[in-house]
Design a protein around this motif. Structure first.
Motif, PDB file in Angstrom:
ATOM      1  N   LYS A 150       0.839  -1.202   0.000  1.00  0.00           N
ATOM      2  CA  LYS A 150       0.000   0.000   0.000  1.00  0.00           C
ATOM      3  C   LYS A 150       0.872   1.248   0.000  1.00  0.00           C
ATOM      4  O   LYS A 150       1.254   1.757   1.047  1.00  0.00           O
ATOM      5  CB  LYS A 150      -0.933   0.000   1.226  1.00  0.00           C
ATOM      6  N   PHE A 151       1.204   1.724  -1.199  1.00  0.00           N
ATOM      7  CA  PHE A 151       1.952   2.975  -1.330  1.00  0.00           C
ATOM      8  C   PHE A 151       0.929   4.089  -1.492  1.00  0.00           C
ATOM      9  O   PHE A 151       0.729   4.640  -2.573  1.00  0.00           O
ATOM     10  CB  PHE A 151       2.897   2.903  -2.526  1.00  0.00           C
ATOM     11  N   ASP A 152       0.240   4.427  -0.399  1.00  0.00           N
ATOM     12  CA  ASP A 152      -0.900   5.333  -0.466  1.00  0.00           C
ATOM     13  C   ASP A 152      -1.056   6.042   0.872  1.00  0.00           C
ATOM     14  O   ASP A 152      -1.305   5.394   1.901  1.00  0.00           O
ATOM     15  CB  ASP A 152      -2.167   4.533  -0.802  1.00  0.00           C
ATOM     16  N   LYS A 153      -0.936   7.387   0.874  1.00  0.00           N
ATOM     17  CA  LYS A 153      -1.068   8.145   2.111  1.00  0.00           C
ATOM     18  C   LYS A 153      -2.493   8.150   2.650  1.00  0.00           C
ATOM     19  O   LYS A 153      -2.732   8.523   3.789  1.00  0.00           O
ATOM     20  CB  LYS A 153      -0.608   9.590   1.885  1.00  0.00           C
ATOM     21  N   GLY A 154      -3.455   7.742   1.809  1.00  0.00           N
ATOM     22  CA  GLY A 154      -4.848   7.751   2.234  1.00  0.00           C
ATOM     23  C   GLY A 154      -5.227   6.564   3.099  1.00  0.00           C
ATOM     24  O   GLY A 154      -6.329   6.512   3.642  1.00  0.00           O
ATOM     25  N   VAL A 155      -4.318   5.591   3.257  1.00  0.00           N
ATOM     26  CA  VAL A 155      -4.615   4.410   4.065  1.00  0.00           C
ATOM     27  C   VAL A 155      -4.181   4.659   5.496  1.00  0.00           C
ATOM     28  O   VAL A 155      -2.995   4.799   5.792  1.00  0.00           O
ATOM     29  CB  VAL A 155      -3.895   3.162   3.500  1.00  0.00           C
ATOM     30  N   ARG A 156      -5.159   4.705   6.398  1.00  0.00           N
ATOM     31  CA  ARG A 156      -4.874   4.947   7.809  1.00  0.00           C
ATOM     32  C   ARG A 156      -4.733   3.626   8.554  1.00  0.00           C
ATOM     33  O   ARG A 156      -4.957   2.554   8.003  1.00  0.00           O
ATOM     34  CB  ARG A 156      -5.971   5.808   8.437  1.00  0.00           C
ATOM     35  N   ASP A 194       5.579   2.525   2.162  1.00  0.00           N
ATOM     36  CA  ASP A 194       6.820   3.242   1.880  1.00  0.00           C
ATOM     37  C   ASP A 194       6.870   4.480   2.756  1.00  0.00           C
ATOM     38  O   ASP A 194       5.848   5.149   2.963  1.00  0.00           O
ATOM     39  CB  ASP A 194       6.907   3.645   0.408  1.00  0.00           C
ATOM     40  N   ILE A 195       8.042   4.812   3.276  1.00  0.00           N
ATOM     41  CA  ILE A 195       8.185   5.909   4.234  1.00  0.00           C
ATOM     42  C   ILE A 195       7.715   7.241   3.651  1.00  0.00           C
ATOM     43  O   ILE A 195       7.243   8.115   4.383  1.00  0.00           O
ATOM     44  CB  ILE A 195       9.659   6.026   4.719  1.00  0.00           C
ATOM     45  N   SER A 196       7.802   7.410   2.326  1.00  0.00           N
ATOM     46  CA  SER A 196       7.387   8.670   1.711  1.00  0.00           C
ATOM     47  C   SER A 196       5.912   8.668   1.331  1.00  0.00           C
ATOM     48  O   SER A 196       5.376   9.694   0.910  1.00  0.00           O
ATOM     49  CB  SER A 196       8.241   8.955   0.465  1.00  0.00           C
ATOM     50  N   ILE A 202       0.052   5.703  11.000  1.00  0.00           N
ATOM     51  CA  ILE A 202       0.793   4.438  10.953  1.00  0.00           C
ATOM     52  C   ILE A 202       2.230   4.645  11.407  1.00  0.00           C
ATOM     53  O   ILE A 202       2.778   3.840  12.168  1.00  0.00           O
ATOM     54  CB  ILE A 202       0.740   3.853   9.531  1.00  0.00           C
ATOM     55  N   VAL A 203       2.856   5.752  10.973  1.00  0.00           N
ATOM     56  CA  VAL A 203       4.232   6.034  11.372  1.00  0.00           C
ATOM     57  C   VAL A 203       4.331   6.229  12.879  1.00  0.00           C
ATOM     58  O   VAL A 203       5.287   5.770  13.528  1.00  0.00           O
ATOM     59  CB  VAL A 203       4.767   7.272  10.632  1.00  0.00           C
ATOM     60  N   LYS A 204       3.339   6.909  13.476  1.00  0.00           N
ATOM     61  CA  LYS A 204       3.353   7.139  14.925  1.00  0.00           C
ATOM     62  C   LYS A 204       3.272   5.831  15.695  1.00  0.00           C
ATOM     63  O   LYS A 204       3.873   5.677  16.758  1.00  0.00           O
ATOM     64  CB  LYS A 204       2.181   8.042  15.318  1.00  0.00           C
ATOM     65  N   GLU A 205       2.524   4.890  15.157  1.00  0.00           N
ATOM     66  CA  GLU A 205       2.325   3.612  15.853  1.00  0.00           C
ATOM     67  C   GLU A 205       3.470   2.641  15.584  1.00  0.00           C
ATOM     68  O   GLU A 205       3.920   1.927  16.477  1.00  0.00           O
ATOM     69  CB  GLU A 205       1.006   2.978  15.391  1.00  0.00           C
ATOM     70  N   PHE A 206       3.959   2.614  14.340  1.00  0.00           N
ATOM     71  CA  PHE A 206       5.005   1.671  13.952  1.00  0.00           C
ATOM     72  C   PHE A 206       6.078   2.423  13.171  1.00  0.00           C
ATOM     73  O   PHE A 206       5.901   2.711  11.994  1.00  0.00           O
ATOM     74  CB  PHE A 206       4.443   0.554  13.072  1.00  0.00           C
ATOM     75  N   ILE A 220       7.582  -0.813   7.197  1.00  0.00           N
ATOM     76  CA  ILE A 220       7.743   0.468   6.498  1.00  0.00           C
ATOM     77  C   ILE A 220       9.125   0.473   5.849  1.00  0.00           C
ATOM     78  O   ILE A 220      10.144   0.443   6.534  1.00  0.00           O
ATOM     79  CB  ILE A 220       7.581   1.658   7.461  1.00  0.00           C
ATOM     80  N   ILE A 221       9.144   0.485   4.511  1.00  0.00           N
ATOM     81  CA  ILE A 221      10.397   0.432   3.761  1.00  0.00           C
ATOM     82  C   ILE A 221      10.761   1.813   3.227  1.00  0.00           C
ATOM     83  O   ILE A 221       9.959   2.750   3.313  1.00  0.00           O
ATOM     84  CB  ILE A 221      10.306  -0.576   2.597  1.00  0.00           C
ATOM     85  N   ASN A 222      11.955   1.931   2.668  1.00  0.00           N
ATOM     86  CA  ASN A 222      12.382   3.163   2.005  1.00  0.00           C
ATOM     87  C   ASN A 222      12.887   2.782   0.612  1.00  0.00           C
ATOM     88  O   ASN A 222      14.069   2.522   0.413  1.00  0.00           O
ATOM     89  CB  ASN A 222      13.479   3.860   2.807  1.00  0.00           C
ATOM     90  N   SER A 223      11.959   2.713  -0.340  1.00  0.00           N
ATOM     91  CA  SER A 223      12.329   2.230  -1.674  1.00  0.00           C
ATOM     92  C   SER A 223      13.211   3.221  -2.421  1.00  0.00           C
ATOM     93  O   SER A 223      13.970   2.830  -3.300  1.00  0.00           O
ATOM     94  CB  SER A 223      11.077   1.918  -2.495  1.00  0.00           C
TER      95      SER A 223
END
Length: 344
Positions: A150-156, A194-196, A202-206, A220-223
């Motif tokens: 899921k490379f999508d910022k809309g997914v919470r 992806d981190i970007s 999600i970032v706050k939790e994991f 969470i990867i950094n492609s």
């Protein structure tokens, strides 16, 4: 040679040949089974590059300068990354990259696992394509790990405690993990961000790798940097669970303690590795902490495997897990070796 089929919304090419040494050498080095897929991917990337104004300006500037070939390749590579994140094609390319990474990782670790792209095929749930990659553990088609990209910022994150059943249905990390596991008949599910391109919730939790009890794992990867290490860590955790979990009356609270502590130590390792690159003067102290965290990760994983195999831990096991004397003894020897180094 090229015809636009408006009715079917596709490009049709006939009698096509190309004489170019670079292109020939690339496709000549590929197995015959991979050439069609790589050609389509090359077209995707090329079209995206041509859509960017900077590309045409760059090409006109360097078309007569043979000496700039290496620099042009570097710029095209950087531009491919930038355009990738702007494009609707990014999901398809992400799945391909992740599957390739996993298969290379399996080979390097001498595992019999296989990562298989599901493409547009539906799973058990009618008309449902959730679960982009299926990993067959030890090559067993009946023991699977489902991976959703899921490379999508809309997914919470979408934890169940805050879900409003009366709102419009949207994809969340929770829903995608549960859906992928059910749809692909998998033992464990894993979702990759992806981190970007990931929501802040999600970032706050994991920060790097996460575990949602009874739901699945998050990586969470950094492609952009080609860093898939968190995916490898999350996959091996998922693999341990898939291989060792039995139909026992497990103490779920204890499982959460074991996995979350393991993930905490893994996240420490990732943070420390970053410090190694950024702060050379503190290398000795960082190496000590890195070795300590690696020992802790192995120690915790050993008890996780024991718990998954037996369904419980004895009081003696819990005491040894709490005190960790074996880890302390092993670290004293490593610490002495690091202190004896005159320079790093």
């Amino acid at each position: 040679m090229l015809r636009i089929n408006q009715q079917l919304k596709r490009i049709e090419v006939s009698n096509f040949e190309i004489e170019n040494q670079i292109v020939f050498n690339y496709f000549d080095s590929l197995p015959a089974t991979e050439r069609d897929e790589k050609l389509l991917r090359a077209i995707y990337i090329g079209v995206l590059a041509l859509m960017e104004d900077r590309m045409s300006a760059f090409l006109s500037k360097t078309s007569n300068e043979l000496g700039t070939e290496l620099e042009s390749l570097k710029m095209i590579f950087d531009m491919k990354k930038e355009l990738f994140y702007k494009s609707s094609i990014k999901g398809i390319l992400a799945e391909d990259e992740i599957a390739n990474f996993l298969n290379q990782y399996f080979t390097s670790k001498r595992l019999k696992d296989r990562a298989i792209l599901t493409a547009n095929s539906a799973g058990i749930i009618p008309k449902n394509k959730t679960g982009d990659i299926i990993c067959e553990v030890d090559g067993n088609p009946n023991l699977k790990i489902a991976i959703e990209c899921k490379f999508d910022k809309g997914v919470r994150l979408g934890e169940i405690g805050t879900k409003d059943l009366f709102t419009r249905k949207t994809d969340t990390a929770w829903s995608q993990l549960l859906e992928a596991q059910a749809n692909r008949d998998a033992k464990v599910s894993l979702i990759v961000f992806d981190i970007s391109l990931v929501d802040n919730s999600i970032v706050k939790e994991f920060e790097n790798v996460g575990y949602i009890p009874n739901v699945g794992l998050v990586a969470i990867i950094n492609s952009q940097k080609g860093d898939y290490s968190n995916l490898a860590i999350a996959y091996m955790l998922a693999r341990d669970i898939a291989l060792n979990a039995k139909q026992l009356d497990l103490d779920k609270d204890l499982l959460v303690i074991l996995v979350n502590r393991l993930i905490k130590d893994i996240n420490e390792i990732t943070t420390i590795k970053t410090l190694v690159h950024n702060n050379i003067e503190n290398n000795k102290a960082i190496l000590k902490q890195l070795e300590k965290s690696i020992l802790l990760m192995e120690f915790n994983q050993e008890y996780l495997r024991k718990f998954l195999a037996d369904g419980t831990l004895t009081k003696e096991d819990l005491l040894n897990y709490y005190q960790g004397e074996d880890v302390k003894d092993r670290f004293r020897h490593i610490e002495k070796e690091i202190n004896s180094l005159s320079s790093i």
